[in-house]
Scaffold this active site. Structure first.
Site, PDB file in Angstrom:
ATOM      1  N   ASP A  71       0.909  -1.375   0.183  1.00  0.00           N
ATOM      2  CA  ASP A  71      -0.056  -0.243   0.209  1.00  0.00           C
ATOM      3  C   ASP A  71       1.028   1.198   0.129  1.00  0.00           C
ATOM      4  O   ASP A  71       0.198   2.474   0.222  1.00  0.00           O
ATOM      5  CB  ASP A  71      -0.795  -0.078   1.148  1.00  0.00           C
ATOM      6  CG  ASP A  71      -2.039  -1.003   1.106  1.00  0.00           C
ATOM      7  OD1 ASP A  71      -2.686  -0.837  -0.115  1.00  0.00           O
ATOM      8  OD2 ASP A  71      -2.200  -1.708   2.010  1.00  0.00           O
ATOM      9  N   GLU A  76      -0.610   9.333   1.280  1.00  0.00           N
ATOM     10  CA  GLU A  76      -1.537  10.442   2.217  1.00  0.00           C
ATOM     11  C   GLU A  76      -1.713   9.732   3.572  1.00  0.00           C
ATOM     12  O   GLU A  76      -1.750  10.577   4.668  1.00  0.00           O
ATOM     13  CB  GLU A  76      -2.938  10.516   1.590  1.00  0.00           C
ATOM     14  CG  GLU A  76      -3.747  11.200   2.495  1.00  0.00           C
ATOM     15  CD  GLU A  76      -4.889  11.460   2.024  1.00  0.00           C
ATOM     16  OE1 GLU A  76      -5.436  12.457   1.654  1.00  0.00           O
ATOM     17  OE2 GLU A  76      -5.797  10.338   1.566  1.00  0.00           O
ATOM     18  N   ASP A  77      -1.635   8.557   3.930  1.00  0.00           N
ATOM     19  CA  ASP A  77      -2.103   7.824   5.070  1.00  0.00           C
ATOM     20  C   ASP A  77      -0.823   7.945   6.159  1.00  0.00           C
ATOM     21  O   ASP A  77      -0.953   7.564   7.358  1.00  0.00           O
ATOM     22  CB  ASP A  77      -2.347   6.392   4.974  1.00  0.00           C
ATOM     23  CG  ASP A  77      -3.598   6.381   4.258  1.00  0.00           C
ATOM     24  OD1 ASP A  77      -4.578   7.117   4.390  1.00  0.00           O
ATOM     25  OD2 ASP A  77      -3.982   5.479   3.447  1.00  0.00           O
ATOM     26  N   ARG A  96       1.391  -1.305   7.408  1.00  0.00           N
ATOM     27  CA  ARG A  96       1.855  -0.073   6.680  1.00  0.00           C
ATOM     28  C   ARG A  96       2.733   0.758   7.365  1.00  0.00           C
ATOM     29  O   ARG A  96       3.275   1.849   6.904  1.00  0.00           O
ATOM     30  CB  ARG A  96       0.696   0.659   6.237  1.00  0.00           C
ATOM     31  CG  ARG A  96      -0.458  -0.046   5.454  1.00  0.00           C
ATOM     32  CD  ARG A  96      -1.466   0.969   4.868  1.00  0.00           C
ATOM     33  NE  ARG A  96      -0.684   1.951   4.054  1.00  0.00           N
ATOM     34  CZ  ARG A  96      -1.470   2.979   3.546  1.00  0.00           C
ATOM     35  NH1 ARG A  96      -2.667   3.012   3.649  1.00  0.00           N
ATOM     36  NH2 ARG A  96      -0.688   3.766   2.831  1.00  0.00           N
ATOM     37  N   ARG A 141      -9.236   2.585  11.208  1.00  0.00           N
ATOM     38  CA  ARG A 141      -7.790   3.264  11.182  1.00  0.00           C
ATOM     39  C   ARG A 141      -7.437   4.090  12.153  1.00  0.00           C
ATOM     40  O   ARG A 141      -6.282   4.176  12.477  1.00  0.00           O
ATOM     41  CB  ARG A 141      -7.475   3.649   9.816  1.00  0.00           C
ATOM     42  CG  ARG A 141      -7.721   2.515   8.870  1.00  0.00           C
ATOM     43  CD  ARG A 141      -6.731   1.189   8.797  1.00  0.00           C
ATOM     44  NE  ARG A 141      -6.925   0.299   7.941  1.00  0.00           N
ATOM     45  CZ  ARG A 141      -6.505   0.229   6.584  1.00  0.00           C
ATOM     46  NH1 ARG A 141      -5.660   1.257   6.320  1.00  0.00           N
ATOM     47  NH2 ARG A 141      -6.862  -0.738   5.828  1.00  0.00           N
ATOM     48  N   HIS A 171     -12.090   5.574   5.068  1.00  0.00           N
ATOM     49  CA  HIS A 171     -11.699   6.860   5.732  1.00  0.00           C
ATOM     50  C   HIS A 171     -12.646   8.042   5.533  1.00  0.00           C
ATOM     51  O   HIS A 171     -13.418   7.772   4.837  1.00  0.00           O
ATOM     52  CB  HIS A 171     -10.305   7.295   4.851  1.00  0.00           C
ATOM     53  CG  HIS A 171      -9.233   6.442   5.109  1.00  0.00           C
ATOM     54  ND1 HIS A 171      -8.356   6.062   4.324  1.00  0.00           N
ATOM     55  CD2 HIS A 171      -8.466   6.036   6.247  1.00  0.00           C
ATOM     56  CE1 HIS A 171      -7.180   5.299   4.687  1.00  0.00           C
ATOM     57  NE2 HIS A 171      -7.404   5.193   5.994  1.00  0.00           N
ATOM     58  N   CYS A 257      -5.356  10.031  -1.809  1.00  0.00           N
ATOM     59  CA  CYS A 257      -4.308   9.093  -1.189  1.00  0.00           C
ATOM     60  C   CYS A 257      -2.856   9.028  -1.816  1.00  0.00           C
ATOM     61  O   CYS A 257      -1.996   8.400  -1.140  1.00  0.00           O
ATOM     62  CB  CYS A 257      -4.853   7.474  -1.258  1.00  0.00           C
ATOM     63  SG  CYS A 257      -6.525   7.182  -1.288  1.00  0.00           S
TER      64      CYS A 257
HETATM   65  C1  CIR Z   1      -5.312   0.440   2.780  1.00  0.00           C
HETATM   66  O1  CIR Z   1      -6.174  -0.387   2.959  1.00  0.00           O
HETATM   67  O2  CIR Z   1      -4.786   1.039   3.711  1.00  0.00           O
HETATM   68  C2  CIR Z   1      -5.137   0.712   1.504  1.00  0.00           C
HETATM   69  N1  CIR Z   1      -5.377  -0.642   0.700  1.00  0.00           N
HETATM   70  C3  CIR Z   1      -5.842   1.917   0.936  1.00  0.00           C
HETATM   71  C4  CIR Z   1      -5.721   3.235   1.459  1.00  0.00           C
HETATM   72  C5  CIR Z   1      -6.317   4.121   0.880  1.00  0.00           C
HETATM   73  N2  CIR Z   1      -5.899   5.529   1.516  1.00  0.00           N
HETATM   74  C6  CIR Z   1      -6.498   6.559   1.598  1.00  0.00           C
HETATM   75  O3  CIR Z   1      -7.822   6.430   1.462  1.00  0.00           O
HETATM   76  N3  CIR Z   1      -6.162   7.693   2.141  1.00  0.00           N
END
Ligand code: CIR
Length: 280
Positions: A71, A76-77, A96, A141, A171, A257
Site C-alpha cells: 500500500d 497520504e496515510d 503499513r 484506522r 476513511h 491517497c
Molecule cells: C489500505 O487499506 O490501507 C489501502 N489499501 C488503501 C488506502 C487508501 N488511502 C486513503 O484513502 N487515504
C-alpha cells in the site's frame, strides 16, 4: 524550526508521491472484496496522475518504490503536513508502518517533522484540514487514542481537532474532502458532518467516489468516473481535471491517497529528486 513562507523566496507546491508495482495486488482491503488489479494500467494511471500535477505547476517529489509494502503508493496515510510542521502518523494497519521512514526523510527537506506517539493510530486519509480545524474521522484506522495524540501534537500550532463519525467506508476522505478553506464535497451517508462549520456540496448518491477531490491551487483533480459530480463542480465554477484512478479504487484508494501536497519555498521545491514543470 523552519517556517516555510516567511523568507523572500516565492512559494511553490510540492507533491510527494510513490510509484507502485505488482505488490499492489496484495493491498489491505477492509470494505470491498478483492478483484484483480491490472498492474500495468495502475502504473499508467499513476504516471498520468503525476503528469497532471506537473502540468498544474506542481513539483513532484517521487519516492522510491517499496516492493515489500503493497500500500506504499497511498502516501497520504503516512503523514499530516501542515504549514508549520509535518506529523508522521501511526497508520492503523500495522502492515503499513514500514512506509513511514522514507516519507519522513523526504518531508524533513520541507518541514520540522514530529512523530505521533502510540499506542493509538491515525491514518492521513482520516484528516481533512479546513483552515485551523482538523476534521478527523473515527474509523477502523483512526481511534480515540490516536486522535487525542494528534490533538496534543497540533494544539501548540493553533489547530483544533474535531472528531467525525464515519460509517461504511475506509476513511473520512473516502466520504468527504475539502475543495477550499471553507467548502467540503461529501457523500453524506458515510460521514456525520452535522454541525461542521463549512459549506457542503453533496455528490449524487450513486457517485460516492466523487467526494474525493484533490485541490491544487485553483484547480480540482476529480474522479473521472464520477460524471455527474464533475458537472456539478463545473457548474459551481471550479476548474476541473478529471483523473482516472479506477485501478486504485480496487485497492480501496482514491485521488487524495496518492500524494502529500505541501507548499515550499522555491529553493526547497527544486532539485534532483523532483519532476518540476518546464519553465514558461
Ligand atoms: C489500505 O487499506 O490501507 C489501502 N489499501 C488503501 C488506502 C487508501 N488511502 C486513503 O484513502 N487515504
Amino acid at each position: 524550526m523552519k517556517v516555510v513562507g516567511l523568507g523572500s523566496l516565492p512559494l511553490v507546491l510540492v507533491a510527494i508521491t510513490r510509484p507502485t508495482g505488482p505488490e499492489l495486488a496484495r493491498c489491505e482491503l477492509t470494505h470491498i472484496d478483492r478483484v484483480p488489479i491490472d498492474i500495468d494500467r495502475a502504473m499508467e494511471q499513476h504516471a498520468a496522475y503525476v503528469a497532471t500535477l506537473v502540468d498544474l505547476g506542481v513539483s513532484v517529489h517521487e519516492l522510491d518504490r517499496l516492493p515489500g509494502h503493497p500500500d506504499a503508493v497511498f502516501v497520504e496515510d503516512t503523514a499530516l503536513v501542515l504549514d508549520a510542521l509535518a506529523v508522521m502518523l501511526r497508520p492503523g494497519a500495522v502492515s503499513r508502518r514500514g512506509e513511514l521512514s522514507s516519507v519522513a526523510e523526504a518531508l524533513a527537506r520541507y518541514r520540522e517533522v514530529v512523530w505521533l506517539e502510540g499506542p493509538g493510530s491515525v491514518d492521513g486519509g482520516d484528516v481533512i484540514v479546513l483552515g485551523r480545524t482538523l476534521l478527523v474521522g473515527r474509523t477502523s484506522r483512526s481511534d480515540v487514542a490516536g486522535i487525542t495524540a494528534l490533538e496534543a501534537a497540533v494544539a501548540p500550532f493553533d489547530y483544533v481537532v474535531r472528531e467525525v463519525t464515519v460509517t461504511d467506508c475506509l476513511h473520512l476522505k473516502t466520504a468527504a474532502t475539502a475543495v477550499d478553506h471553507e467548502t467540503i464535497i461529501a457523500h453524506r451517508p458515510f460521514a456525520d458532518l452535522d454541525g461542521v462549520d463549512a459549506r457542503i456540496i453533496e455528490v449524487p448518491p450513486d457517485e460516492p467516489q466523487g467526494a474525493n477531490v484533490v485541490s491544487v491551487g485553483a484547480t480540482l483533480l476529480a474522479d473521472a468516473t464520477a460524471q455527474l459530480t464533475l458537472r456539478i463542480l463545473e457548474k459551481a465554477g471550479f476548474d476541473i481535471r478529471p483523473v482516472d484512478v479506477s485501478e486504485f479504487a480496487k485497492a480501496e484508494g482514491a485521488l487524495t491517497c496518492k500524494s502529500l501536497i505541501l507548499t515550499a519555498s522555491s529553493r526547497e521545491g527544486s532539485g534532483s529528486t523532483l519532476r518540476s514543470p518546464a519553465p514558461q
